[in-house]
Design an enzyme around this catalytic site. Structure first.
Site, PDB file in Angstrom:
ATOM      1  NE  ARG A  30     -10.133  -1.882   9.032  1.00  0.00           N
ATOM      2  CZ  ARG A  30      -9.528  -2.655   9.932  1.00  0.00           C
ATOM      3  NH1 ARG A  30      -8.281  -3.049   9.745  1.00  0.00           N
ATOM      4  NH2 ARG A  30     -10.159  -3.055  11.022  1.00  0.00           N
ATOM      5  CG  ASP A  31      -2.366   1.615   3.106  1.00  0.00           C
ATOM      6  OD1 ASP A  31      -1.281   2.094   3.483  1.00  0.00           O
ATOM      7  OD2 ASP A  31      -2.747   1.621   1.909  1.00  0.00           O
ATOM      8  CB  VAL A  97       2.063   9.866   2.642  1.00  0.00           C
ATOM      9  CG1 VAL A  97       1.340  10.943   3.441  1.00  0.00           C
ATOM     10  CG2 VAL A  97       1.166   9.333   1.526  1.00  0.00           C
ATOM     11  CG  HIS A 101       2.775   6.695   7.069  1.00  0.00           C
ATOM     12  ND1 HIS A 101       3.288   7.796   6.423  1.00  0.00           N
ATOM     13  CD2 HIS A 101       2.970   5.653   6.221  1.00  0.00           C
ATOM     14  CE1 HIS A 101       3.768   7.442   5.254  1.00  0.00           C
ATOM     15  NE2 HIS A 101       3.600   6.139   5.101  1.00  0.00           N
TER      16      HIS A 101
HETATM   17  P1  5GP Z   1       4.470   5.167   2.257  1.00  0.00           P
HETATM   18  O1  5GP Z   1       4.827   4.641   0.896  1.00  0.00           O
HETATM   19  O2  5GP Z   1       4.606   6.669   2.329  1.00  0.00           O
HETATM   20  O3  5GP Z   1       5.204   4.457   3.373  1.00  0.00           O
HETATM   21  O4  5GP Z   1       2.964   4.774   2.495  1.00  0.00           O
HETATM   22  C1  5GP Z   1       1.889   5.575   2.149  1.00  0.00           C
HETATM   23  C2  5GP Z   1       0.659   4.721   2.308  1.00  0.00           C
HETATM   24  O5  5GP Z   1      -0.470   5.574   2.348  1.00  0.00           O
HETATM   25  C3  5GP Z   1       0.442   3.736   1.149  1.00  0.00           C
HETATM   26  O6  5GP Z   1       0.426   2.406   1.672  1.00  0.00           O
HETATM   27  C4  5GP Z   1      -0.898   4.160   0.560  1.00  0.00           C
HETATM   28  O7  5GP Z   1      -1.686   3.054   0.141  1.00  0.00           O
HETATM   29  C5  5GP Z   1      -1.537   4.932   1.691  1.00  0.00           C
HETATM   30  N1  5GP Z   1      -2.455   5.987   1.269  1.00  0.00           N
HETATM   31  C6  5GP Z   1      -2.225   6.904   0.293  1.00  0.00           C
HETATM   32  N2  5GP Z   1      -3.270   7.736   0.193  1.00  0.00           N
HETATM   33  C7  5GP Z   1      -4.178   7.342   1.142  1.00  0.00           C
HETATM   34  C8  5GP Z   1      -5.475   7.833   1.524  1.00  0.00           C
HETATM   35  O8  5GP Z   1      -6.005   8.810   0.990  1.00  0.00           O
HETATM   36  N3  5GP Z   1      -6.104   7.166   2.527  1.00  0.00           N
HETATM   37  C9  5GP Z   1      -5.538   6.077   3.155  1.00  0.00           C
HETATM   38  N4  5GP Z   1      -6.256   5.499   4.127  1.00  0.00           N
HETATM   39  N5  5GP Z   1      -4.325   5.602   2.819  1.00  0.00           N
HETATM   40  C10 5GP Z   1      -3.647   6.225   1.828  1.00  0.00           C
END
Ligand code: 5GP
Ligand code: ZN
Length: 119
Positions: A30-31, A97, A101
């Site tokens: 889960r996010d 990140v 994903h």
């Molecule tokens: P991006 O912006 O790279 O597509 O999405 C990164 C996602 O990773 C974001 O929706 C953020 O909320 C999630 N995220 C960041 N750090 C963590 C973490 O430590 N644990 C989890 N489960 N999600 C994370």
């Protein structure tokens, strides 16, 4: 990729996450900051920076990520009303990140794909 990648550290069990599905090659959790009633991230356990690198480097693994995303959508009850599957990629894609994903988003109408605010 080593300990400086957040999602590699989740794979290694060094950082806790709410895991909803695991296969030999993928992990779904889960996010931490959900943007919809259901918001699950699906990753390959092996480190690839983004979906382009993954799809070009290991198309079969990319398919396994998609299969896990579909299984998550089914488990979360999203197949009936639908869901969104999203890979933010690079700077313009808003990727934060850099371990590829898929976002599985659903549980309510999600609105338009993009806000209409052209630069
Ligand atoms: P991006 O912006 O790279 O597509 O999405 C990164 C996602 O990773 C974001 O929706 C953020 O909320 C999630 N995220 C960041 N750090 C963590 C973490 O430590 N644990 C989890 N489960 N999600 C994370
Ligand atoms: Zn990684």
């Amino acid at each position: 990729m080593g300990t400086d990648c957040l999602f590699c550290r989740i794979v290694a069990g060094e950082i806790p996450a709410t895991i909803v599905r695991e296969t030999a090659t993928t992990l779904a959790f889960r996010d931490i900051g959900p943007k919809a009633p259901v918001h699950v991230l699906v990753i390959p356990k092996e480190h690839y920076a983004d979906v382009a690198t993954l799809a070009q480097g290991d198309p079969a693994l990319a398919g396994e990520v998609l299969a896990t995303a579909a299984a998550v959508a089914e488990d979360e009850g999203l197949l009936g009303d639908g869901f969104r599957l999203m890979f933010n990629t690079g700077t313009h894609g808003g990727q934060e990140v850099f371990h590829v994903h898929a976002h599985v988003l659903g549980g309510a109408p999600l609105g338009p794909m993009l806000a209409r605010n052209p630069a």
